[in-house]
Design a protein around this motif. Structure first.
Motif, PDB file in Angstrom:
ATOM      1  N   ASN A   3       0.719  -1.274   0.095  1.00 17.30           N
ATOM      2  CA  ASN A   3      -0.061  -0.087   0.177  1.00 17.30           C
ATOM      3  C   ASN A   3       0.646   1.142   0.142  1.00 17.30           C
ATOM      4  OD1 ASN A   3      -2.314  -1.425   0.146  1.00 17.30           O
ATOM      5  ND2 ASN A   3      -2.468  -1.638   2.370  1.00 17.30           N
ATOM      6  N   ARG A   4       1.532   1.489  -1.253  1.00 16.21           N
ATOM      7  CA  ARG A   4       2.427   2.587  -1.274  1.00 16.21           C
ATOM      8  C   ARG A   4       1.513   4.023  -2.054  1.00 16.21           C
ATOM      9  NH1 ARG A   4       8.078   1.531  -0.887  1.00 16.21           N
ATOM     10  NH2 ARG A   4       8.355  -0.748  -0.205  1.00 16.21           N
ATOM     11  N   THR A   5       0.505   3.728  -2.171  1.00 11.07           N
ATOM     12  CA  THR A   5      -0.466   4.801  -2.803  1.00 11.07           C
ATOM     13  C   THR A   5      -1.609   4.959  -2.182  1.00 11.07           C
ATOM     14  OG1 THR A   5      -1.425   3.603  -4.691  1.00 11.07           O
ATOM     15  CG2 THR A   5       0.753   4.366  -5.363  1.00 11.07           C
ATOM     16  N   MET A   6      -2.428   6.209  -2.318  1.00 10.21           N
ATOM     17  CA  MET A   6      -3.591   6.222  -1.984  1.00 10.21           C
ATOM     18  C   MET A   6      -4.773   5.441  -2.653  1.00 10.21           C
ATOM     19  SD  MET A   6      -4.023   8.501   0.475  1.00 10.21           S
ATOM     20  CE  MET A   6      -5.622   9.117   0.516  1.00 10.21           C
ATOM     21  N   GLN A   7      -4.400   5.192  -4.055  1.00 12.60           N
ATOM     22  CA  GLN A   7      -5.216   4.221  -5.009  1.00 12.60           C
ATOM     23  C   GLN A   7      -5.148   2.807  -4.399  1.00 12.60           C
ATOM     24  OE1 GLN A   7      -4.413   4.815  -8.901  1.00 12.60           O
ATOM     25  NE2 GLN A   7      -6.020   3.408  -9.576  1.00 12.60           N
ATOM     26  N   SER A   8      -4.077   2.336  -4.029  1.00 15.39           N
ATOM     27  CA  SER A   8      -4.192   0.793  -3.570  1.00 15.39           C
ATOM     28  C   SER A   8      -4.457   0.634  -2.083  1.00 15.39           C
ATOM     29  CB  SER A   8      -2.502   0.476  -4.012  1.00 15.39           C
ATOM     30  OG  SER A   8      -1.666   1.088  -2.963  1.00 15.39           O
ATOM     31  N   THR A   9      -4.670   1.711  -1.455  1.00 20.91           N
ATOM     32  CA  THR A   9      -4.859   1.532  -0.046  1.00 20.91           C
ATOM     33  C   THR A   9      -6.314   1.527  -0.059  1.00 20.91           C
ATOM     34  OG1 THR A   9      -3.151   2.953   0.564  1.00 20.91           O
ATOM     35  CG2 THR A   9      -4.878   2.425   2.100  1.00 20.91           C
ATOM     36  N   GLY A  10      -7.000   1.924  -0.670  1.00 21.62           N
ATOM     37  CA  GLY A  10      -8.686   1.677  -0.580  1.00 21.62           C
ATOM     38  C   GLY A  10      -9.163   2.476   0.932  1.00 21.62           C
ATOM     39  N   THR A  11     -10.364   2.335   0.791  1.00 22.28           N
ATOM     40  CA  THR A  11     -11.121   3.036   1.939  1.00 22.28           C
ATOM     41  C   THR A  11     -11.632   2.065   3.127  1.00 22.28           C
ATOM     42  OG1 THR A  11     -13.337   2.716   0.597  1.00 22.28           O
ATOM     43  CG2 THR A  11     -12.051   4.847   0.441  1.00 22.28           C
ATOM     44  N   ASP A  12     -11.246   1.014   2.927  1.00 17.08           N
ATOM     45  CA  ASP A  12     -11.457  -0.074   4.057  1.00 17.08           C
ATOM     46  C   ASP A  12     -10.244  -0.709   4.746  1.00 17.08           C
ATOM     47  OD1 ASP A  12     -14.134  -0.059   3.460  1.00 17.08           O
ATOM     48  OD2 ASP A  12     -14.000  -1.792   2.120  1.00 17.08           O
ATOM     49  N   ALA A  13      -9.083   0.295   4.659  1.00 14.18           N
ATOM     50  CA  ALA A  13      -7.920  -0.168   5.241  1.00 14.18           C
ATOM     51  C   ALA A  13      -7.314   1.171   5.834  1.00 14.18           C
ATOM     52  CB  ALA A  13      -6.785  -0.726   4.348  1.00 14.18           C
ATOM     53  N   GLU A  14      -6.177   0.824   6.788  1.00 11.52           N
ATOM     54  CA  GLU A  14      -5.636   1.814   7.467  1.00 11.52           C
ATOM     55  C   GLU A  14      -4.832   2.713   6.826  1.00 11.52           C
ATOM     56  OE1 GLU A  14      -2.458   2.604  11.215  1.00 11.52           O
ATOM     57  OE2 GLU A  14      -2.585   0.570  10.337  1.00 11.52           O
ATOM     58  N   LEU A  15      -5.014   4.072   6.873  1.00  8.92           N
ATOM     59  CA  LEU A  15      -4.167   5.008   5.921  1.00  8.92           C
ATOM     60  C   LEU A  15      -3.104   5.321   6.795  1.00  8.92           C
ATOM     61  CD1 LEU A  15      -3.993   6.824   3.374  1.00  8.92           C
ATOM     62  CD2 LEU A  15      -5.467   8.305   4.295  1.00  8.92           C
ATOM     63  N   ARG A  16      -1.864   5.300   6.289  1.00  8.64           N
ATOM     64  CA  ARG A  16      -0.682   5.924   6.924  1.00  8.64           C
ATOM     65  C   ARG A  16      -0.384   6.962   6.204  1.00  8.64           C
ATOM     66  NH1 ARG A  16       2.427   0.378   9.066  1.00  8.64           N
ATOM     67  NH2 ARG A  16       0.556  -0.589  10.327  1.00  8.64           N
ATOM     68  N   ILE A  17      -0.038   8.113   6.909  1.00  7.72           N
ATOM     69  CA  ILE A  17       0.236   9.323   6.358  1.00  7.72           C
ATOM     70  C   ILE A  17       1.524   9.865   7.024  1.00  7.72           C
ATOM     71  CG2 ILE A  17      -0.120  11.887   5.602  1.00  7.72           C
ATOM     72  CD1 ILE A  17      -3.163  10.833   5.283  1.00  7.72           C
ATOM     73  N   LEU A  18       2.315  10.257   6.273  1.00  8.00           N
ATOM     74  CA  LEU A  18       3.722  11.038   6.781  1.00  8.00           C
ATOM     75  C   LEU A  18       3.519  12.647   6.547  1.00  8.00           C
ATOM     76  CD1 LEU A  18       6.457  10.569   8.266  1.00  8.00           C
ATOM     77  CD2 LEU A  18       7.367  10.536   6.039  1.00  8.00           C
ATOM     78  N   VAL A  19       3.396  13.478   7.571  1.00  9.62           N
ATOM     79  CA  VAL A  19       3.367  14.855   7.416  1.00  9.62           C
ATOM     80  C   VAL A  19       4.348  15.607   7.885  1.00  9.62           C
ATOM     81  CG1 VAL A  19       1.843  16.639   8.293  1.00  9.62           C
ATOM     82  CG2 VAL A  19       0.874  14.498   8.129  1.00  9.62           C
ATOM     83  N   CYS A  20       5.028  16.198   6.716  1.00 10.56           N
ATOM     84  CA  CYS A  20       6.141  17.047   6.955  1.00 10.56           C
ATOM     85  C   CYS A  20       5.892  18.410   7.443  1.00 10.56           C
ATOM     86  CB  CYS A  20       7.124  16.952   5.992  1.00 10.56           C
ATOM     87  SG  CYS A  20       7.543  15.333   5.438  1.00 10.56           S
ATOM     88  N   ILE A  21       6.359  19.101   8.538  1.00  8.51           N
ATOM     89  CA  ILE A  21       6.175  20.397   8.959  1.00  8.51           C
ATOM     90  C   ILE A  21       7.518  21.072   9.029  1.00  8.51           C
ATOM     91  CG2 ILE A  21       5.385  21.864  10.945  1.00  8.51           C
ATOM     92  CD1 ILE A  21       3.029  20.171   9.844  1.00  8.51           C
TER      93      ILE A  21
END
Length: 850
Positions: free
Chosen positions: A460-478
């Protein structure tokens, strides 16, 4: 007698007796500035100020020359500064007749060394400020044991090798001087240069590892022991021992000075800090009082018989490590480290005369001392490391890191030379040994510690492959706290649910510059009594973490993991990519390098941010989104808004646009988000001509790939039209355009009704964007992304430019990694239709149902 003639009329001359070579130097006290270059026979170099300016200019130019030469080899700046002095000194240019007597005459050394020592005094004051006693108290037995063990064997090596050159040293008439001589050599060989070490750890990506933290703590303990021994060595110098109890009196008076600083100076400074309201800057009067205390402390310790640098160091050490220390560092360090300190190290090079090292025995001594000292330090460190169950490889690397040399060693050698403990030959030998050890340690450690490029396998390296039924892991840079509200609102709009929670790894990106203020960030220290951060960067980190913690508490199904990346900008993307793989994230969000002003213009913040973004887009292990922050509702949370959040996805086709649509589709599931998808379709005449051109120029593989992409895009748009017909929160707009101008016109019509634009980065050489790249300011955003991020596109809407993750195929071409066939993707979007229908059925009930 050497004399400095001056044009007539000249004031009366004065004479000074030089003890070192028993000669008399004549000079004119009022010869400070010239009376003009038009006077006959005027030589500006006979006047003190013009001569000093020329000397300082030559020193800066020489040191910068070596700095640029050595920078690709990751060598510390101190080597360039000493080599600059060697170039200007008697070892190289001093061999030219007339250069030394004209440019660096003996009469000018008084002013030169005075200015250099002022810089040294304030540098040692900054070193004291940099060291946090609380950090050293928390280091534990491991760091203390390793530091002491790492000093013992180098001291033994220094004691043994000191006898080789002892018979040439003329100042060994007393036991106290002999002991002082051994102490000086031992300190030089055993001490670790803390600032140089931290920079090396940053280059090796070890700052935030357990090994790096242990090396920093051990280095601090090592330096404290070295300064204590140096104070003893100064007290035992023969120049002070005029009668039998002189050394004892020097030690006792120095100890009394330390006690006074702890019991009197520290409470007074703490009282001054408490009287300053939190959040308000310290006044110039307060800063001036503290800086004046540096000179007073230096004067007192010099008068007591210890060197002036000892007083400045202790004075800086007792000042509480908090906002006052950080304010002084930020005001003082650039001037001291950038101008005055290089002058001191250049003078060290001027004092060094390599021609004094004569014969194979002396050069053999130099060659022998370097490996023996390194091996001794490594063995001592390794033995204790094994006792604490540290792996052998890490123990060896730690021992090599403890051999890092730099500023402190050159300072110790100069003090020994001034105290008449180290002669010219020994001084030159030890300077050369220090340079060699410093030069070889960095490449040696880099050779042994080669970070293995890991490739963690996850799909799951893209939003498209992650889908809406799986955990979404996001890295936010500040970069700065200003980015926080927009990113928090963006994360909230992605609609975390029980079935699809969000894990947000929040990275505060901090530049590691080698300055002491950056060292304080590495320590991660706070003011223990008030709990306040010690500097601006640490305050920003606390502010960022607090904001995201509040977000985690107020929004369900969200997990926040704050981290801090401390790295130079050119290599910062490597840390981001490494963390992204470790955390197995699907999407990275990083702010754009420009920010909007009050007048609506987009201006650069820090140009290096653009380099970080560019490198990240080239090497990221997952999809990346660059966020152009224009507020996105400011600090108002999405759930508290009375109106819906308007999001528009600009769809031209291709992987990046599909990834952008996936992000927008996830946001559309939020009850407060309205999604508009604007599909740009080329006119039929353009389609026919493009197909003919592709048949003439494109390969079979390219045509197959393009056709596959087109079919996938058409299927997605077909499903989206069906959804839009039954869902009031989704709108599908189709715009038929023929060129870039028509495309811009269609987008401008939407600019005032949106809160957020989402667009893919790559539209390729499409006729729909023809002409848009001719005046592109930021081509890394793509043609449409650059248009939306420019100042000419007057809008208050933020922009998210999306780049979908790609990998390399067997022949090196870029292909989608783990990308589902278009039919599987079609089924994925068909399943979303059912979910959208369930939303219509259940209305605005609990979001966790979706």
């Amino acid at each position: 007698m050497g004399s400095a003639a001056a044009p007539a009329p000249a004031p009366a001359a004065a004479a000074a007796f030089n003890e070192s070579d028993k000669s008399m130097i004549c000079y004119i006290p009022t010869m400070t500035t010239t009376n003009g270059v038009w006077q006959q026979g005027l030589n500006p170099l006979r006047y003190a100020l013009p001569l000093f300016v020329v000397q300082l200019t030559l020193v800066v130019l020489a040191t910068r020359l070596f700095y640029f030469i050595l920078r690709p080899f990751h060598q510390p700046r101190v080597i360039a500064e000493v080599l600059g002095g060697l170039l200007l000194g008697p070892s190289v240019l001093g061999q030219i007749d007339g250069f030394g007597t004209r440019v660096f005459p003996l009469r000018s050394m008084l002013m030169l060394e005075t200015m250099a020592n002022i810089g040294l005094i304030y540098f040692m004051f900054l070193i004291g400020l940099e060291m946090d006693m609380d950090v050293m108290k928390r280091t534990g037995k491991k760091a203390v044991s390793i530091a002491i063990a790492g000093m013992i064997l180098p001291f033994v090596v220094g004691f043994t090798l000191s006898h080789i050159v002892e018979h040439n040293h003329t100042s060994m008439e007393s036991d106290t001087t002999r002991i002082s001589y051994i102490i000086y050599l031992g300190v030089v060989l055993s001490v670790t240069a803390f600032p140089v070490l931290v920079r090396m750890l940053a280059d090796l990506k070890l700052v935030n590892t357990e090994l790096g933290k242990l090396a920093i703590s051990t280095s601090l303990i090592n330096d404290m022991c070295a300064w204590a021994l140096l104070a003893v060595g100064i007290a035992l110098s023969e120049r002070k021992a005029r009668y039998s109890y002189a050394s004892l009196l020097v030690l006792l008076s120095s100890l009394a000075f330390v006690v006074v600083c702890i019991l009197v100076i520290r409470p007074l400074v703490s009282w001054m800090i408490r009287k300053t309201p939190e959040g308000q800057p310290f006044s110039e009067t307060q800063i001036c009082i503290v800086l004046t205390g540096v000179m007073i402390s230096a004067f007192i310790t010099d008068a007591l018989g210890t060197h002036a640098v000892f007083g400045a160091f202790v004075y800086g050490l007792v000042i509480p490590n908090g906002p006052l220390a950080a304010a002084i560092i930020e005001k003082l360090e650039d001037f001291v480290s950038g101008l005055l300190l290089p002058l001191f190290f250049a003078i060290s090079g001027l004092k060094t005369n390599l021609t004094l090292i004569k014969g194979a025995a002396r050069w053999g001594f130099v060659i022998l001392m370097v490996p023996l000292t390194c091996i001794g330090k490594v063995l001592g460190t390794l033995v204790v490391s094994l006792l604490f169950q540290i792996p052998v490889r890490e123990g060896v690397i730690l021992g090599l890191l403890m051999n890092t040399k730099g500023f402190i060693e050159i300072i110790v050698l100069n003090v020994g030379w001034e105290q008449k403990v180290l002669g010219d030959e020994v001084f030159s030998i030890m300077v050369l040994v220090t340079i060699l050890m410093t030069a070889i340690i960095s490449p040696t450690v880099a050779l042994i510690h080669k970070p293995r490029k890991r490739h963690i396998s996850y799909k799951n390296r893209t939003m498209q492959s992650t889908g809406t039924d799986a955990e979404l892991r996001i890295l936010v840079c500040i970069h700065v706290p200003r980015n926080v509200p927009t990113i928090i609102n963006l994360l909230e709009a992605t609609h975390p649910t029980i079935k699809s929670p969000i894990t947000a790894n929040v990275l505060h990106l901090v530049e590691l510059t080698g300055r002491a203020s950056a060292m304080l960030v590495v320590h991660n220290t706070t003011d223990k009594k008030s709990g306040r951060p010690v500097n601006k960067t640490q305050a920003q980190t606390e502010q960022i973490i607090t904001a995201f913690r509040n977000f985690e508490e107020n929004v369900d199904c969200v997990s926040v993991q704050p981290l801090t990346v401390i790295s130079p900008y050119p290599t910062m993307h490597e840390d981001i990519c490494s963390i992204a793989e470790d955390k197995r994230v699907s999407f990275i969000i990083i702010p754009f390098h420009k920010q909007q002003t009050v007048a609506g213009e987009m201006e650069d913040t820090i140009p290096a941010f653009r380099l970080v973004n560019h490198n990240l887009m080239q090497t990221a292990p997952c999809s990346v989104g660059i966020l152009v922050d224009r507020g996105l509702n400011g600090s108002t949370r999405l759930a508290a808004r009375p109106t819906c959040h308007q999001v528009t996805v600009l769809f031209f086709g291709g992987p990046d646009d599909r990834e952008a649509l996936s992000f927008g589709w996830r946001m559309s599931r939020h009850p407060r988000v309205r999604l508009t998808v604007m599909h740009f379709v080329p006119r039929k005449d353009l389609t026919v001509s493009n197909n003919e051109e592709d048949d003439a120029q494109g390969t079979e593989r390219d045509n197959y790939s393009n056709n596959n992409d087109n079919l996938l895009d058409e299927e997605i748009m077909y499903e989206l039209r069906l959804i839009a017909e039954h869902d009031d929160y989704v709108e599908y707009l189709e715009r038929v355009v023929g060129n870039g101008e028509e495309t811009v016109g269609a987008i401008r019509a939407m600019k005032n009704v949106n809160d957020l634009f989402i667009v893919g980065r790559g539209q390729g050489a499409s006729p729909l964007t023809e002409g848009l790249t001719d005046w592109s300011e930021c081509p890394e955003l793509g043609a449409i992304g650059d248009l939306l991020a420019s100042s000419d596109f007057e809008t208050s809407a933020s922009v998210l430019v999306v780049l979908q993750y790609v990998g390399e195929g067997p022949e090196g071409e870029q292909v989608m990694v783990k990308q589902k066939p278009w039919l599987a993707t079609h089924d994925f979007y068909r399943s979303l239709i059912n979910r959208r229908m369930s939303r219509r059925k259940y209305g605005s009930q609990s979001p966790a149902m979706y």
